[in-house]
Design an enzyme around this catalytic site. Structure first.
Site, short mmCIF file in Angstrom:
data_model
loop_
_atom_site.label_atom_id
_atom_site.label_comp_id
_atom_site.label_asym_id
_atom_site.label_seq_id
_atom_site.Cartn_x
_atom_site.Cartn_y
_atom_site.Cartn_z
N CYS A 258 8.80 -40.27 -19.12
CA CYS A 258 7.95 -39.50 -20.04
C CYS A 258 8.80 -38.81 -21.09
O CYS A 258 8.40 -38.69 -22.24
CB CYS A 258 7.12 -38.49 -19.25
SG CYS A 258 8.13 -37.46 -18.18
N GLU B 45 1.08 -33.07 -16.26
CA GLU B 45 2.30 -33.57 -16.92
C GLU B 45 1.99 -35.00 -17.33
O GLU B 45 2.00 -35.90 -16.50
CB GLU B 45 3.48 -33.56 -15.94
CG GLU B 45 3.87 -32.19 -15.43
CD GLU B 45 4.64 -31.37 -16.44
OE1 GLU B 45 4.81 -31.82 -17.59
OE2 GLU B 45 5.05 -30.26 -16.10
P1 NAP Z 1 -1.21 -43.44 -14.08
O1 NAP Z 1 -1.76 -44.79 -14.10
O2 NAP Z 1 -1.95 -42.36 -14.73
O3 NAP Z 1 -0.96 -43.09 -12.54
C1 NAP Z 1 -0.48 -41.84 -12.13
C2 NAP Z 1 -1.17 -41.44 -10.85
O4 NAP Z 1 -2.55 -41.17 -11.16
C3 NAP Z 1 -1.20 -42.55 -9.81
O5 NAP Z 1 -1.10 -41.94 -8.53
C4 NAP Z 1 -2.56 -43.17 -10.00
O6 NAP Z 1 -3.04 -43.82 -8.85
C5 NAP Z 1 -3.39 -41.96 -10.33
N1 NAP Z 1 -4.61 -42.22 -11.09
C6 NAP Z 1 -4.78 -43.13 -12.08
N2 NAP Z 1 -6.04 -43.03 -12.57
C7 NAP Z 1 -6.65 -42.03 -11.89
C8 NAP Z 1 -7.96 -41.46 -11.94
N3 NAP Z 1 -8.86 -41.87 -12.82
N4 NAP Z 1 -8.24 -40.46 -11.08
C9 NAP Z 1 -7.31 -40.00 -10.22
N5 NAP Z 1 -6.07 -40.52 -10.11
C10 NAP Z 1 -5.72 -41.51 -10.96
O7 NAP Z 1 0.24 -43.36 -14.72
P2 NAP Z 1 1.44 -44.34 -14.47
O8 NAP Z 1 1.24 -45.54 -15.29
O9 NAP Z 1 1.67 -44.51 -13.01
O10 NAP Z 1 2.66 -43.44 -15.00
C11 NAP Z 1 3.07 -43.49 -16.31
C12 NAP Z 1 2.56 -42.32 -17.10
O11 NAP Z 1 2.97 -41.10 -16.52
C13 NAP Z 1 3.16 -42.32 -18.48
O12 NAP Z 1 2.19 -41.98 -19.43
C14 NAP Z 1 4.22 -41.24 -18.39
O13 NAP Z 1 4.60 -40.68 -19.61
C15 NAP Z 1 3.56 -40.27 -17.51
N6 NAP Z 1 4.57 -39.38 -16.90
C16 NAP Z 1 4.61 -38.08 -17.31
C17 NAP Z 1 5.57 -37.22 -16.81
C18 NAP Z 1 5.65 -35.80 -17.23
O14 NAP Z 1 6.32 -35.04 -16.56
N7 NAP Z 1 4.99 -35.39 -18.29
C19 NAP Z 1 6.48 -37.71 -15.88
C20 NAP Z 1 6.42 -39.03 -15.50
C21 NAP Z 1 5.44 -39.86 -16.02
P3 NAP Z 1 -3.00 -45.45 -8.72
O15 NAP Z 1 -1.58 -45.84 -8.77
O16 NAP Z 1 -3.64 -45.70 -7.41
O17 NAP Z 1 -3.78 -45.95 -9.90
#
Ligand code: NAP
Length: 461
Positions: A268, A234
């Site tokens: 999102c 997601e």
């Molecule tokens: P993010 O930086 O991708 O972080 C999300 C999760 O992934 C965190 O637990 C993060 O850990 C982990 N993570 C980051 N890089 C990783 C890697 N290379 N390998 C494994 N795990 C990794 O996203 P965010 O900034 O927190 O959240 C915002 C994004 O989420 C936006 O793009 C939003 O649209 C999307 N989102 C989508 C939905 C949906 O249902 N489609 C819902 C909500 C949010 P760390 O915090 O330790 O880096």
């Protein structure tokens, strides 16, 4: 990123945590495997009792966990409490419906006979420990919408939450423990993202779900692909919000504001690109801008606050870059667009018009209270602008014309089309996207079956 609660309203670090070491991770994985061996054999009634209890506890905790979420990631506290209530509702929905959603399916007699069987059944069996990599923006909801169906299906959960919401992450583990789940059914792993790969490669972990950004999704999906493990992704979204001349403009404007700024604009499924038919463009733009300017921006712990700070300093920097790039490339600022002085990572509600495809903001996700306005000459152009995005999460359309409705439902490239309203999730309906918004579905029967072993049980004649 350190594992810490840093209050986005002040920039103050409130709590820090050491990440789990290798030995502790190993212990947790072994505990998850042992818990699964038992949990998979429990009845739906037993699982439902536990989940109902978790829902009751969560409801009772709404005030406290609401404040924790707000101090960790800055959402207005009234929205944080509402998130807790929504989670309790989803838990109850899965507790009440899982048995029916996962009931054995009897193959048609003629097909069974044709295959040489006396009877064929399709049975949904659990997979095992599932790793959930989750984001901070809805720190309870994102986890619960994975955990409730996973636990009801007989799986067990391992949560790697975002590093800036450790208190909410620990609260969730404690919640399931207090509800009576045996040790290992739901565990929070306080780890950085660098530790995810080894855990995902561990044979005891059977599948993964990630909600987050595109780069994180790509990274987890490639490791899982290499290990041939099922994933649900997601990811981001840049949902269109189309307004046609027949729309109820009052409702279209007020809903547009909520759809853009709820959760401080960090959702999102927030509407991010407002595509307005030229006949109503001026009127919509004027009223929408006035309503965005009138919002109360401030301390998210104040009950009267509409918009709090962006969750992290990096998040605000990214937003500033996107807006500045658009302005330098010719976008018109209808309101906002300037960084306020003072503590915390605030950003004002902002409306930009005259967006062109050359601007980064046209293709990238704005994660904050920033709206872009587009003018469309007709329905075809509205659809073309809406689909001109790498994302395909959901979409919103305002029209009272039936023929137009049919065209939008047929042509919009997204996992949802919300008519005369705004996108929202509900436990009974599937949620997820296409294109770079990810794949697979959460919620509903589709969500609970994602992490099931769909088994054919064939009885010889
Ligand atoms: P993010 O930086 O991708 O972080 C999300 C999760 O992934 C965190 O637990 C993060 O850990 C982990 N993570 C980051 N890089 C990783 C890697 N290379 N390998 C494994 N795990 C990794 O996203 P965010 O900034 O927190 O959240 C915002 C994004 O989420 C936006 O793009 C939003 O649209 C999307 N989102 C989508 C939905 C949906 O249902 N489609 C819902 C909500 C949010 P760390 O915090 O330790 O880096």
């Amino acid at each position: 990123m350190p594992i810490a609660t840093v209050n986005p309203a002040t920039g103050e670090t409130l709590k820090t945590y050491d990440p789990l070491g290798e030995e502790e991770i190993e212990r947790r994985l072994a505990t998850a495997e042992a818990a699964f061996r038992h949990h998979r054999t429990t009845s739906f009634a037993e699982r439902a009792q536990l989940l109902h209890r978790a829902a009751d506890l969560l409801e009772a905790d709404a005030q406290d966990i609401g404040r924790i979420m707000t101090t960790e990631m800055g959402k207005p506290v009234k929205q944080a409490r509402a998130e807790a209530a929504k989670c309790a509702k989803a838990m109850r929905w899965y507790a009440d419906h899982a048995e029916e959603l996962l009931a054995d399916e009897e193959g048609a007699e003629a097909d069974a006979e044709d295959s040489g069987a006396s009877r064929v059944l399709v049975r949904y069996r659990p997979l095992g420990p599932v790793l959930a990599v989750m984001p901070w923006n809805f720190p309870l909801w994102q986890v619960v919408r994975f955990a409730a169906p996973a636990l009801m299906a007989g799986n067990v959960g391992l949560l790697k939450h975002a590093s800036n919401v450790p208190q909410t992450a620990l609260y969730l583990e404690d919640l399931f423990r207090r509800a009576g789940y045996p040790e290992g059914c739901f565990q929070t792993l306080l780890i950085g993202s660098g530790a995810v790969e080894d855990i995902l490669r561990d044979p005891r972990v059977r599948a993964a779900t990630l909600t987050g950004s595109e780069p994180a999704g790509r990274s987890v999906a490639s490791v899982a692909g290499d290990e041939i493990k099922k994933t649900v992704l997601e990811l981001g979204g840049s949902d269109p919000y189309v307004v046609m001349p027949s729309a109820d403009l009052d409702r279209a404007v007020s809903t547009a504001v909520t759809a853009r700024v709820q959760n401080n604009g960090q959702s999102c499924i927030a509407a991010k690109r407002f595509i307005v038919h030229t006949d109503v463009f001026e009127s919509f733009a004027e009223r929408f801008t006035a309503a965005m300017e009138a919002l109360t921006v401030g301390d998210p712990l104040d009950e009267g606050t509409d918009v709090g700070p962006v969750a992290t300093e990096q998040g605000r920097d990214d937003l500033v870059e996107l807006v500045d790039d658009a302005i330098e490339s010719g976008a018109t600022v209808l309101c906002g667009g300037e960084l306020p002085e003072g503590d915390g990572w605030y950003y004002p509600p902002t409306v930009l018009a005259d967006i062109t495809p050359e601007m980064r903001i046209h293709h990238e996700e704005t994660f904050g209270p920033v709206a872009t306005l587009y003018r469309a000459a007709d329905l075809d152009e509205a659809v073309a602008i809406a689909n001109d995005s790498p994302f395909g999460l959901s979409s919103n359309v305002w029209t009272r014309d039936e023929a137009e409705t049919g065209r939008f439902v047929r042509d919009l490239e997204a996992g949802g089309v919300f008519l005369n309203g705004m996108t929202a999730s509900h436990p009974a309906f599937p949620f997820g996207g296409i294109k770079r918004s990810g794949y697979g579905r959460e919620l509903s029967g589709h969500g609970i079956r994602e992490f099931c072993n769909i088994t054919t049980v064939w009885h010889g004649a």
